[in-house]
Scaffold this motif. Structure first.
Motif, PDB file in Angstrom:
ATOM      1  N   LEU A  40       0.849  -1.187   0.000  1.00  0.00           N
ATOM      2  CA  LEU A  40       0.000   0.000   0.000  1.00  0.00           C
ATOM      3  C   LEU A  40       0.887   1.240   0.000  1.00  0.00           C
ATOM      4  CD1 LEU A  40      -2.735  -1.063   2.610  1.00  0.00           C
ATOM      5  CD2 LEU A  40      -3.002  -0.866   0.108  1.00  0.00           C
ATOM      6  N   CYS A  41       0.603   2.148  -0.886  1.00  0.00           N
ATOM      7  CA  CYS A  41       1.441   3.335  -1.052  1.00  0.00           C
ATOM      8  C   CYS A  41       1.441   4.211   0.202  1.00  0.00           C
ATOM      9  CB  CYS A  41       0.936   4.154  -2.247  1.00  0.00           C
ATOM     10  SG  CYS A  41       1.891   5.647  -2.504  1.00  0.00           S
ATOM     11  N   PRO A  42       2.645   4.574   0.689  1.00  0.00           N
ATOM     12  CA  PRO A  42       2.709   5.441   1.861  1.00  0.00           C
ATOM     13  C   PRO A  42       2.496   6.925   1.507  1.00  0.00           C
ATOM     14  CG  PRO A  42       4.916   4.845   1.168  1.00  0.00           C
ATOM     15  CD  PRO A  42       3.978   4.141   0.235  1.00  0.00           C
ATOM     16  N   PHE A  43       2.428   7.195   0.216  1.00  0.00           N
ATOM     17  CA  PHE A  43       2.311   8.599  -0.199  1.00  0.00           C
ATOM     18  C   PHE A  43       0.891   9.005  -0.575  1.00  0.00           C
ATOM     19  CE2 PHE A  43       6.713   7.313  -1.347  1.00  0.00           C
ATOM     20  CZ  PHE A  43       7.369   8.090  -0.411  1.00  0.00           C
ATOM     21  N   HIS A  44       0.039   8.026  -0.749  1.00  0.00           N
ATOM     22  CA  HIS A  44      -1.367   8.381  -0.952  1.00  0.00           C
ATOM     23  C   HIS A  44      -2.252   7.303  -0.331  1.00  0.00           C
ATOM     24  CE1 HIS A  44      -1.647   5.522  -4.369  1.00  0.00           C
ATOM     25  NE2 HIS A  44      -2.962   5.696  -4.315  1.00  0.00           N
ATOM     26  N   ASP A  45      -3.477   7.672  -0.104  1.00  0.00           N
ATOM     27  CA  ASP A  45      -4.414   6.790   0.579  1.00  0.00           C
ATOM     28  C   ASP A  45      -4.994   5.803  -0.419  1.00  0.00           C
ATOM     29  OD1 ASP A  45      -5.701   5.959   2.814  1.00  0.00           O
ATOM     30  OD2 ASP A  45      -7.400   7.329   2.593  1.00  0.00           O
ATOM     31  N   HIS A  61       7.937   2.688  -7.407  1.00  0.00           N
ATOM     32  CA  HIS A  61       7.013   3.482  -8.213  1.00  0.00           C
ATOM     33  C   HIS A  61       5.580   3.174  -7.805  1.00  0.00           C
ATOM     34  CE1 HIS A  61       5.378   5.665 -11.611  1.00  0.00           C
ATOM     35  NE2 HIS A  61       4.557   4.633 -11.836  1.00  0.00           N
ATOM     36  N   CYS A  62       4.777   4.210  -7.714  1.00  0.00           N
ATOM     37  CA  CYS A  62       3.371   4.019  -7.393  1.00  0.00           C
ATOM     38  C   CYS A  62       2.525   4.314  -8.639  1.00  0.00           C
ATOM     39  CB  CYS A  62       2.949   4.933  -6.250  1.00  0.00           C
ATOM     40  SG  CYS A  62       1.177   4.830  -5.938  1.00  0.00           S
ATOM     41  N   PHE A  63       1.758   3.332  -9.032  1.00  0.00           N
ATOM     42  CA  PHE A  63       0.910   3.528 -10.211  1.00  0.00           C
ATOM     43  C   PHE A  63      -0.344   4.332  -9.866  1.00  0.00           C
ATOM     44  CE2 PHE A  63       3.485  -0.162 -11.261  1.00  0.00           C
ATOM     45  CZ  PHE A  63       3.916   0.173 -12.527  1.00  0.00           C
ATOM     46  N   GLY A  64      -0.549   4.512  -8.557  1.00  0.00           N
ATOM     47  CA  GLY A  64      -1.723   5.281  -8.144  1.00  0.00           C
ATOM     48  C   GLY A  64      -1.475   6.782  -8.159  1.00  0.00           C
ATOM     49  N   CYS A  65      -0.371   7.205  -7.551  1.00  0.00           N
ATOM     50  CA  CYS A  65      -0.128   8.650  -7.437  1.00  0.00           C
ATOM     51  C   CYS A  65       1.090   9.100  -8.241  1.00  0.00           C
ATOM     52  CB  CYS A  65       0.042   9.060  -5.975  1.00  0.00           C
ATOM     53  SG  CYS A  65       1.501   8.383  -5.180  1.00  0.00           S
ATOM     54  N   GLY A  66       1.828   8.155  -8.797  1.00  0.00           N
ATOM     55  CA  GLY A  66       2.943   8.539  -9.659  1.00  0.00           C
ATOM     56  C   GLY A  66       4.254   8.766  -8.932  1.00  0.00           C
TER      57      GLY A  66
HETATM   58 ZN   LIG Z   1       0.895   6.354  -4.306  1.00  0.00          ZN
END
Ligand SMILES: [Zn+2]
Length: 212
Positions: A40-45, A61-66
């Motif tokens: 789970l990305c620590p940079f976005h919910d 790399h996070c595909f959710g928030c980039g």
């Molecule tokens: Zn993210």
């Protein structure tokens, strides 16, 4: 801070650090595809994991928030620390002995309060110079423009004397180091100048007035 971290150490530490170990302290990672871990990305919910770590390549790399980058960027971003602090954190983790070099990196070494103090001391120096006999031309110039002494004090006007070393010598005598002066940009220029408030820009001008 002990000094500058040489680029070869920065590279070596990154090379020897397993990014998954560092990220794993903050994010629960599970194997995804080959060579890739997910969490789970620590940079976005988010509810389903779109945060990927590739240990072989040393990137996340996070595909959710980039969000993405290497292990240093991850630590800087998550811990809100400087690049050098991130390097040191990784070094400590893998027991890597950094060979510090003289001087300092851009993000470390001199603290902000000292830089502000150096700038204030410089402003005071230029203001005091406005009272010297050498500054008579500058005072006449100000008088012609209806700047009396009170106005000069109020607006922080100063005078930059001839010569290259006046400011540096004065500030060093007050205990400021060359590194602090260079980092504050007070000495990085080739000539003496004022560097305080915008009003004080006047003093740089007055130093170049023709002498009578
Ligand atoms: Zn993210």
């Amino acid at each position: 801070m002990a000094g500058r971290i040489p680029p070869r150490d920065i590279e070596a530490i990154k090379h020897r650090t397993n990014i998954a170990d560092i990220v794993g302290e903050y994010v629960q990672l599970k194997g995804a595809s080959v060579g890739s871990l997910k969490g789970l990305c620590p940079f976005h919910d988010e509810k389903s994991p779109s945060f990927n770590v590739r240990p072989d390549q040393g990137f996340y790399h996070c595909f959710g928030c980039g969000e993405g980058g290497d292990v240093y960027k991850f630590l800087q971003k998550l811990e809100n620390i400087t690049f050098y602090e991130a390097v040191e954190k990784c070094a400590a983790k893998i027991s890597y002995q950094i060979t510090y070099e003289a001087g300092s990196g851009r993000d470390e070494g001199v603290n902000r309060a000292r830089l502000l103090a150096a700038n204030e001391a410089a402003a005071k120096y230029f203001q005091q110079q406005l009272g010297t006999s050498e500054a008579q031309t500058a005072r006449d110039f100000l008088t012609q423009r209806n700047f009396d002494q009170a106005a000069s004090v109020h607006f922080g006007l100063g005078y930059a004397p001839k010569g290259w070393n006046g400011l540096g010598d004065a500030l060093k005598a007050q205990g400021f180091t060359e590194e602090e002066l260079s980092r504050s940009t007070l000495l990085s220029l080739r000539k003496v100048r004022a560097t305080t408030s915008s009003e004080a820009d006047w003093s740089g001008q007055s130093g170049t007035l023709p002498t009578r």
